[in-house]
Design a protein around this motif. Structure first.
Motif, short mmCIF file in Angstrom:
data_model
loop_
_atom_site.label_atom_id
_atom_site.label_comp_id
_atom_site.label_asym_id
_atom_site.label_seq_id
_atom_site.Cartn_x
_atom_site.Cartn_y
_atom_site.Cartn_z
N ILE A 268 21.88 81.64 66.22
CA ILE A 268 21.94 81.85 64.76
C ILE A 268 20.65 81.33 64.13
N ASP A 269 20.36 81.82 62.93
CA ASP A 269 19.10 81.49 62.27
C ASP A 269 18.85 80.00 62.19
N GLY A 270 17.61 79.64 62.46
CA GLY A 270 17.20 78.25 62.39
C GLY A 270 15.77 78.15 62.89
N PRO A 271 15.19 76.96 62.80
CA PRO A 271 13.80 76.80 63.28
C PRO A 271 13.74 76.94 64.79
N LEU A 272 12.68 77.55 65.28
CA LEU A 272 12.46 77.68 66.72
C LEU A 272 11.36 76.70 67.12
N SER A 273 11.62 75.91 68.17
CA SER A 273 10.59 74.99 68.65
C SER A 273 9.51 75.79 69.36
N ASP A 274 8.49 75.11 69.87
CA ASP A 274 7.50 75.85 70.65
C ASP A 274 8.18 76.30 71.95
N PRO A 275 7.73 77.40 72.56
CA PRO A 275 8.41 77.94 73.76
C PRO A 275 8.55 76.92 74.88
N ALA A 276 7.51 76.11 75.11
CA ALA A 276 7.59 75.10 76.18
C ALA A 276 8.70 74.09 75.87
N GLY A 277 8.85 73.76 74.58
CA GLY A 277 9.89 72.81 74.19
C GLY A 277 11.29 73.36 74.43
N SER A 278 11.45 74.67 74.28
CA SER A 278 12.77 75.28 74.48
C SER A 278 13.26 75.14 75.91
N VAL A 279 12.33 75.09 76.87
CA VAL A 279 12.74 75.01 78.29
C VAL A 279 12.50 73.62 78.88
N MET A 280 12.18 72.65 78.02
CA MET A 280 11.95 71.30 78.51
C MET A 280 13.19 70.75 79.22
N GLY A 281 14.36 71.04 78.63
CA GLY A 281 15.61 70.56 79.24
C GLY A 281 15.86 71.17 80.61
N VAL A 282 15.43 72.41 80.81
CA VAL A 282 15.60 73.05 82.11
C VAL A 282 14.73 72.35 83.15
N ARG A 283 13.48 72.03 82.76
CA ARG A 283 12.60 71.28 83.68
C ARG A 283 13.19 69.91 84.00
N THR A 284 13.75 69.25 82.98
CA THR A 284 14.36 67.92 83.19
C THR A 284 15.53 68.02 84.16
N LEU A 285 16.37 69.04 83.98
CA LEU A 285 17.51 69.26 84.88
C LEU A 285 17.00 69.44 86.31
N TRP A 286 15.96 70.22 86.46
CA TRP A 286 15.41 70.51 87.79
C TRP A 286 14.97 69.22 88.48
N ALA A 326 9.12 81.62 76.31
CA ALA A 326 9.66 80.44 77.01
C ALA A 326 9.75 80.69 78.50
N ALA A 327 10.15 81.88 78.90
CA ALA A 327 10.22 82.22 80.33
C ALA A 327 8.83 82.19 80.95
N ARG A 328 7.85 82.69 80.19
CA ARG A 328 6.47 82.67 80.70
C ARG A 328 5.99 81.24 80.87
N SER A 329 6.33 80.37 79.91
CA SER A 329 5.96 78.95 79.99
C SER A 329 6.54 78.30 81.25
N LEU A 330 7.78 78.65 81.54
CA LEU A 330 8.46 78.09 82.72
C LEU A 330 7.79 78.55 84.00
N ALA A 331 7.41 79.82 84.03
CA ALA A 331 6.76 80.38 85.22
C ALA A 331 5.35 79.82 85.40
N ASP A 332 4.61 79.68 84.28
CA ASP A 332 3.21 79.23 84.37
C ASP A 332 3.09 77.74 84.63
N ASN A 333 4.09 76.98 84.14
CA ASN A 333 3.99 75.53 84.27
C ASN A 333 5.36 74.94 84.61
N PRO A 334 5.81 75.09 85.86
CA PRO A 334 7.17 74.64 86.21
C PRO A 334 7.32 73.13 86.27
N GLU A 335 6.20 72.39 86.39
CA GLU A 335 6.30 70.93 86.53
C GLU A 335 6.79 70.28 85.25
#
Length: 335
Positions: A268-286, A326-335
């Motif tokens: 739903i409508d709201g502010p979007l963080s930067d794409p890398a920030g959106s997948v930060m939690g996925v990297r943390t989980l990994w 965000a998907a591109r950020s995850l692929a380019d910088n998985p660490e």
């Protein structure tokens, strides 16, 4: 072709529903946003028959449903509501076909899974089909046949597509826990045995013999292990609802080759963080799970947290574009 090859590394896609009622506009937005992994848009704001229950009820074979004040209820014959559901689905397919000329690659279509359908569709007495094991079996069989016909139709229209089938099961956890309310609202239907739930899901999953099946739920406590055993190649979920209790099941799923459709962008409508920030939690989980960073793009598809029917058209477009970045950020910088 293996199931894994149907998913592209570093991919993003949507869940299913979009705002508005213009099928061509929705198809144009979806195919323009996801050049590598489009999906068949659903437009529930058009009304009964375009909602997810009505849309899937329209796909059933030899079972028909109509709209009552309480919701969708089985009837004896196809009526106005069934015809409307089928007409809108045809309109959506026409629009998608127009914008996917010569497309070759994964394409996702969605339908409601057997247990959420059983929890939502009413028998003639007004109780959910969930209350009757025989009705649940009939419903699963009808759904399986309807999905077979639907997949054949999409293949005919878009022959270069490699189809991915998504089964929407937001009520699955409630079915397993006995939390689906009866018609009176004072009681709940008894929990369905996990083995019965798993076997029925497996029967429906097996309809898609030449491609992967994703099971989606944006409810808490998604039963990852059960879905994996039922044959789901991927599980789609709202990432914000995960807790550390889910870690073990997710780690086992990934190591077994199950793909994760991580819902990280608000629906739903709201502010979007930067794409890398959106997948930060996925990297943390990994990192927490001790999984190889290089596996991230291979194992994760980025999506909104849930459908976008409640969003504004402008936000929906931005959210889809954000998923791609965000998907591109995850692929380019998985660490």
């Amino acid at each position: 072709m293996s199931e894994d090859s149907q998913f592209r590394s570093g991919a993003a896609t949507g869940i299913g529903s979009m705002p508005g009622g213009d099928a061509r506009e929705a198809a144009k937005t979806v195919t323009g946003s996801f050049e590598d992994f489009p999906f068949l848009a659903e437009l529930p704001s058009r009304g009964p028959g375009a909602d997810m229950i009505g849309r899937t009820a329209g796909m059933l074979v030899d079972l028909y449903a109509r709209v009552e004040p309480s919701g969708w209820r089985f009837g004896d014959r196809p009526g106005r509501d069934t015809r409307r559901a089928r007409s809108w689905l045809g309109e959506d397919l026409d629009a998608l076909e127009e914008f996917t000329q010569d497309y070759e690659g994964p394409l996702k279509v969605q339908a409601v899974g057997p247990w959420t359908l059983a929890a939502a569709l009413e028998l003639r007495n007004g109780e959910a089909a969930l209350s009757d094991p025989g009705a649940c079996r009939d419903l699963a069989g009808s759904l399986t046949e309807g999905l077979r016909l639907h997949l054949d139709e999409v293949r005919r229209r878009i022959p270069g597509a490699r189809l991915v089938l998504q089964l929407d099961e937001p009520s699955l956890t409630s079915v397993l826990r006995g939390q689906v309310r009866t018609a009176s609202g004072y009681r709940t239907h008894r929990a369905v045995d996990r083995q019965v739930v798993e076997a029925t899901l497996r029967e429906v999953v097996q309809v898609h013999t030449d491609g992967p099946v994703v099971v989606h739920s944006c409810a808490p406590d998604v039963p990852f292990a059960l879905l994996r055993r039922a044959g789901a190649a991927a599980v789609s979920f709202d990432f914000s609802l995960l807790t550390e209790r889910d870690d073990e099941a997710i780690g086992e799923a990934v190591e077994a080759g199950t793909r994760l459709f991580t819902g990280v962008v608000p629906g739903i409508d709201g502010p979007l963080s930067d794409p890398a920030g959106s997948v930060m939690g996925v990297r943390t989980l990994w990192r927490r799970l001790g999984l190889r960073p290089g596996l991230l793009a291979e194992a994760v598809t980025v999506t909104p947290a849930c459908g976008l029917a409640g969003a504004s058209p402008d936000y929906a477009r931005r959210a889809l574009a954000h998923c791609v970045r965000a998907a591109r950020s995850l692929a380019d910088n998985p660490e």
